[in-house]
Design a protein around this motif. Structure first.
Motif, PDB file in Angstrom:
ATOM      1  N   GLY A  37       0.880  -1.315  -0.056  1.00 33.13           N
ATOM      2  CA  GLY A  37       0.047  -0.128   0.045  1.00 33.13           C
ATOM      3  C   GLY A  37       1.016   1.355   0.008  1.00 33.13           C
ATOM      4  N   ASN A  38       2.179   1.279   0.202  1.00 30.24           N
ATOM      5  CA  ASN A  38       2.926   2.366   0.156  1.00 30.24           C
ATOM      6  C   ASN A  38       3.216   3.022  -1.039  1.00 30.24           C
ATOM      7  OD1 ASN A  38       3.336   2.035   2.886  1.00 30.24           O
ATOM      8  ND2 ASN A  38       5.443   1.594   2.751  1.00 30.24           N
ATOM      9  N   ASP A  39       3.573   4.510  -0.925  1.00 29.90           N
ATOM     10  CA  ASP A  39       3.895   4.966  -2.121  1.00 29.90           C
ATOM     11  C   ASP A  39       5.196   4.563  -2.586  1.00 29.90           C
ATOM     12  OD1 ASP A  39       4.328   7.976  -3.335  1.00 29.90           O
ATOM     13  OD2 ASP A  39       6.385   7.471  -2.347  1.00 29.90           O
ATOM     14  N   LEU A  40       5.376   4.482  -4.076  1.00 31.00           N
ATOM     15  CA  LEU A  40       6.606   3.641  -4.560  1.00 31.00           C
ATOM     16  C   LEU A  40       7.850   4.288  -4.285  1.00 31.00           C
ATOM     17  CD1 LEU A  40       5.496   2.644  -8.104  1.00 31.00           C
ATOM     18  CD2 LEU A  40       6.054   0.970  -6.149  1.00 31.00           C
ATOM     19  N   LEU A  41       7.781   5.503  -4.240  1.00 31.42           N
ATOM     20  CA  LEU A  41       9.387   6.077  -4.021  1.00 31.42           C
ATOM     21  C   LEU A  41       9.742   5.831  -2.468  1.00 31.42           C
ATOM     22  CD1 LEU A  41      11.688   7.458  -5.392  1.00 31.42           C
ATOM     23  CD2 LEU A  41      10.446   9.619  -4.755  1.00 31.42           C
ATOM     24  N   GLU A  42       8.786   5.923  -1.742  1.00 28.09           N
ATOM     25  CA  GLU A  42       8.895   5.563  -0.095  1.00 28.09           C
ATOM     26  C   GLU A  42       9.278   4.108  -0.217  1.00 28.09           C
ATOM     27  OE1 GLU A  42       9.797   6.243   3.575  1.00 28.09           O
ATOM     28  OE2 GLU A  42       8.929   7.960   2.134  1.00 28.09           O
ATOM     29  N   SER A  43       8.801   3.294  -0.918  1.00 26.71           N
ATOM     30  CA  SER A  43       9.095   1.773  -0.973  1.00 26.71           C
ATOM     31  C   SER A  43      10.418   1.615  -1.345  1.00 26.71           C
ATOM     32  CB  SER A  43       8.166   0.956  -1.512  1.00 26.71           C
ATOM     33  OG  SER A  43       7.057   1.061  -1.278  1.00 26.71           O
ATOM     34  N   SER A  56      19.772   3.671  -6.280  1.00 22.68           N
ATOM     35  CA  SER A  56      18.840   4.960  -5.729  1.00 22.68           C
ATOM     36  C   SER A  56      17.315   4.373  -5.517  1.00 22.68           C
ATOM     37  CB  SER A  56      18.990   6.015  -6.616  1.00 22.68           C
ATOM     38  OG  SER A  56      18.454   6.088  -7.781  1.00 22.68           O
ATOM     39  N   PRO A  57      16.846   5.068  -4.760  1.00 20.34           N
ATOM     40  CA  PRO A  57      15.300   4.852  -4.657  1.00 20.34           C
ATOM     41  C   PRO A  57      14.722   4.883  -5.960  1.00 20.34           C
ATOM     42  CG  PRO A  57      15.949   6.274  -2.803  1.00 20.34           C
ATOM     43  CD  PRO A  57      16.976   6.227  -3.770  1.00 20.34           C
ATOM     44  N   GLU A  58      14.818   5.898  -6.796  1.00 18.46           N
ATOM     45  CA  GLU A  58      14.390   5.959  -8.347  1.00 18.46           C
ATOM     46  C   GLU A  58      14.613   4.635  -9.292  1.00 18.46           C
ATOM     47  OE1 GLU A  58      14.668   9.927  -6.223  1.00 18.46           O
ATOM     48  OE2 GLU A  58      16.051   8.376  -6.662  1.00 18.46           O
ATOM     49  N   GLN A  59      16.048   4.517  -9.199  1.00 19.47           N
ATOM     50  CA  GLN A  59      16.671   3.302  -9.941  1.00 19.47           C
ATOM     51  C   GLN A  59      15.451   1.980  -9.356  1.00 19.47           C
ATOM     52  OE1 GLN A  59      20.643   3.635  -9.072  1.00 19.47           O
ATOM     53  NE2 GLN A  59      21.199   4.054 -11.191  1.00 19.47           N
ATOM     54  N   ILE A  60      15.328   1.795  -7.953  1.00 21.14           N
ATOM     55  CA  ILE A  60      14.825   0.572  -7.528  1.00 21.14           C
ATOM     56  C   ILE A  60      13.533   0.708  -7.931  1.00 21.14           C
ATOM     57  CG2 ILE A  60      13.788  -0.407  -5.631  1.00 21.14           C
ATOM     58  CD1 ILE A  60      16.474   0.553  -4.103  1.00 21.14           C
ATOM     59  N   VAL A  61      12.716   1.767  -7.836  1.00 24.91           N
ATOM     60  CA  VAL A  61      11.452   2.079  -8.391  1.00 24.91           C
ATOM     61  C   VAL A  61      11.059   1.289  -9.964  1.00 24.91           C
ATOM     62  CG1 VAL A  61       9.490   3.437  -8.942  1.00 24.91           C
ATOM     63  CG2 VAL A  61      10.629   3.634  -6.920  1.00 24.91           C
ATOM     64  N   GLU A  62      12.108   1.877 -10.727  1.00 25.99           N
ATOM     65  CA  GLU A  62      12.120   1.483 -12.154  1.00 25.99           C
ATOM     66  C   GLU A  62      12.209   0.240 -12.317  1.00 25.99           C
ATOM     67  OE1 GLU A  62      11.184   3.552 -14.749  1.00 25.99           O
ATOM     68  OE2 GLU A  62      10.606   4.759 -13.052  1.00 25.99           O
ATOM     69  N   GLU A  63      13.275  -0.566 -11.443  1.00 20.37           N
ATOM     70  CA  GLU A  63      13.471  -2.151 -11.572  1.00 20.37           C
ATOM     71  C   GLU A  63      12.094  -2.610 -11.172  1.00 20.37           C
ATOM     72  OE1 GLU A  63      17.279  -3.963 -10.557  1.00 20.37           O
ATOM     73  OE2 GLU A  63      18.099  -1.849 -10.269  1.00 20.37           O
ATOM     74  N   LEU A  64      11.487  -2.362 -10.312  1.00 22.52           N
ATOM     75  CA  LEU A  64      10.248  -2.879  -9.589  1.00 22.52           C
ATOM     76  C   LEU A  64       9.190  -2.960 -10.811  1.00 22.52           C
ATOM     77  CD1 LEU A  64      10.117  -1.413  -6.087  1.00 22.52           C
ATOM     78  CD2 LEU A  64      10.331  -3.867  -6.798  1.00 22.52           C
ATOM     79  N   LEU A  65       9.208  -1.795 -11.297  1.00 21.14           N
ATOM     80  CA  LEU A  65       8.182  -1.409 -12.307  1.00 21.14           C
ATOM     81  C   LEU A  65       8.195  -2.516 -13.519  1.00 21.14           C
ATOM     82  CD1 LEU A  65       7.367   2.197 -12.250  1.00 21.14           C
ATOM     83  CD2 LEU A  65       5.776   0.573 -11.458  1.00 21.14           C
ATOM     84  N   MET A 101      -1.040   3.613  -5.744  1.00 24.75           N
ATOM     85  CA  MET A 101       0.140   4.308  -5.603  1.00 24.75           C
ATOM     86  C   MET A 101       1.164   3.791  -6.591  1.00 24.75           C
ATOM     87  SD  MET A 101       0.208   6.749  -3.363  1.00 24.75           S
ATOM     88  CE  MET A 101      -1.287   7.042  -4.414  1.00 24.75           C
ATOM     89  N   SER A 102       0.778   2.768  -7.414  1.00 22.13           N
ATOM     90  CA  SER A 102       1.436   2.283  -8.648  1.00 22.13           C
ATOM     91  C   SER A 102       1.605   3.554  -9.585  1.00 22.13           C
ATOM     92  CB  SER A 102       0.876   1.094  -9.289  1.00 22.13           C
ATOM     93  OG  SER A 102       0.822  -0.019  -8.184  1.00 22.13           O
ATOM     94  N   GLU A 129       1.748  14.715  -5.112  1.00 22.53           N
ATOM     95  CA  GLU A 129       3.204  14.956  -4.361  1.00 22.53           C
ATOM     96  C   GLU A 129       2.895  14.205  -3.087  1.00 22.53           C
ATOM     97  OE1 GLU A 129       4.993  19.014  -2.239  1.00 22.53           O
ATOM     98  OE2 GLU A 129       3.161  19.262  -3.530  1.00 22.53           O
ATOM     99  N   LEU A 130       2.046  13.875  -2.424  1.00 22.67           N
ATOM    100  CA  LEU A 130       2.106  13.141  -1.192  1.00 22.67           C
ATOM    101  C   LEU A 130       1.353  11.691  -1.430  1.00 22.67           C
ATOM    102  CD1 LEU A 130       1.845  15.865   1.514  1.00 22.67           C
ATOM    103  CD2 LEU A 130       3.802  14.640   1.060  1.00 22.67           C
ATOM    104  N   GLY A 131       1.832  10.676  -1.169  1.00 19.41           N
ATOM    105  CA  GLY A 131       1.363   9.433  -1.491  1.00 19.41           C
ATOM    106  C   GLY A 131       0.535   8.909   0.004  1.00 19.41           C
ATOM    107  N   LYS A 132      -0.163   7.928  -0.316  1.00 18.05           N
ATOM    108  CA  LYS A 132      -0.903   7.161   0.995  1.00 18.05           C
ATOM    109  C   LYS A 132       0.363   6.961   2.026  1.00 18.05           C
ATOM    110  CE  LYS A 132      -4.107   4.843  -2.075  1.00 18.05           C
ATOM    111  NZ  LYS A 132      -4.730   3.159  -2.509  1.00 18.05           N
ATOM    112  N   PRO A 133       0.053   7.056   3.154  1.00 22.23           N
ATOM    113  CA  PRO A 133      -1.163   7.373   3.993  1.00 22.23           C
ATOM    114  C   PRO A 133      -1.747   8.563   4.116  1.00 22.23           C
ATOM    115  CG  PRO A 133       0.513   7.174   5.408  1.00 22.23           C
ATOM    116  CD  PRO A 133       1.281   6.869   4.195  1.00 22.23           C
ATOM    117  N   HIS A 134      -1.080   9.651   3.231  1.00 23.28           N
ATOM    118  CA  HIS A 134      -1.510  11.057   3.315  1.00 23.28           C
ATOM    119  C   HIS A 134      -2.892  11.046   2.637  1.00 23.28           C
ATOM    120  CE1 HIS A 134      -1.620  15.471   2.572  1.00 23.28           C
ATOM    121  NE2 HIS A 134      -0.944  15.605   3.357  1.00 23.28           N
ATOM    122  N   PRO A 135      -3.767  11.935   2.772  1.00 21.10           N
ATOM    123  CA  PRO A 135      -5.113  12.046   2.451  1.00 21.10           C
ATOM    124  C   PRO A 135      -5.240  12.678   0.745  1.00 21.10           C
ATOM    125  CG  PRO A 135      -5.005  13.864   3.748  1.00 21.10           C
ATOM    126  CD  PRO A 135      -3.647  12.781   4.075  1.00 21.10           C
TER     127      PRO A 135
END
Length: 206
Positions: A37-43, A56-65, A101-102, A129-135
């Motif tokens: 359920g987390n924001d991807l960049l936070e993940s 980097s977090p950005e590189q990790i997100v791209e590999e995940l995707l 959040m995908s 700008e702000l992912g879950k759990p932010h409203p």
């Protein structure tokens, strides 16, 4: 979407273990479940810290995707009752928004299996700008539908998502999947989306 409409969490978890093996990191099922359920960049930040890899977090997100999109293109694992519910809502003229959040490039191949009018609004993790759990994600979706959050019913499968919807002011239908979800003042629980009575769920929160 993930874990609610489609059971893609196993895809994400498999890819996380692949990334750990590829880059010499360590990972666990519990770490994977902490990301549900987390924001991807936070993940991405969490994975960098706890997997111990030099990416980097950005590189990790791209590999995940990359890994998860490949799997989704081969098969979309719909949750029981999800397609039937979406069809019923569309035929009844109920305006729906997808709040996930995908990122858009992961969402697109899944939406390609649905009629174009299924969702009037789509909010993805790379458009807020702000992912879950932010409203913000649910506030954005409600505003785009021309509704107040109090007029909206959110369907969620994680604490992170439920917190986001609840904080925005939505009633939340919780259908647990891979992680337990805590009780809350605006949360109604069901075991499945199969034959779910949304009117009854709405009334239960009143």
């Amino acid at each position: 979407m993930d874990g609610t409409l489609v059971d893609t969490e196993p895809y994400w978890i498999d890819v996380e273990f692949e990334i750990a093996e590829r880059h010499g990191g360590t990972w666990s099922k519990q770490h994977a479940l902490n990301l549900v359920g987390n924001d991807l960049l936070e993940s991405g930040r969490y994975i960098r810290e706890h997997m111990g890899i030099d990416r980097s977090p950005e590189q990790i997100v791209e590999e995940l995707l990359d890994g998860v999109v490949d799997r989704v293109r081969q098969a979309v694992p719909w949750q029981p009752g999800a397609l039937e519910l979406l069809t019923s809502l569309r035929e009844s003229g109920v305006p729906c928004a997808l709040v996930t959040m995908s990122y858009e490039r992961f969402v697109a191949p899944i939406l390609g299996h649905l009629p174009a009018e299924t969702f009037r609004v789509i909010v993805t993790g790379d458009t807020v700008e702000l992912g879950k759990p932010h409203p913000e994600p649910y506030l954005t979706a409600a505003a785009a539908l021309g509704l107040r959050p109090e007029q909206c019913l959110a369907i969620e499968d994680s604490n992170t998502g439920a917190k986001s919807a609840e904080a925005a002011g939505c009633t939340v239908l919780v259908v647990e999947n891979h992680v337990p979800v805590l009780d809350g003042p605006r949360r109604v629980f069901r075991d499945t989306l199969v034959d779910v009575d949304l009117a009854a769920v709405w009334g239960e929160d009143r």
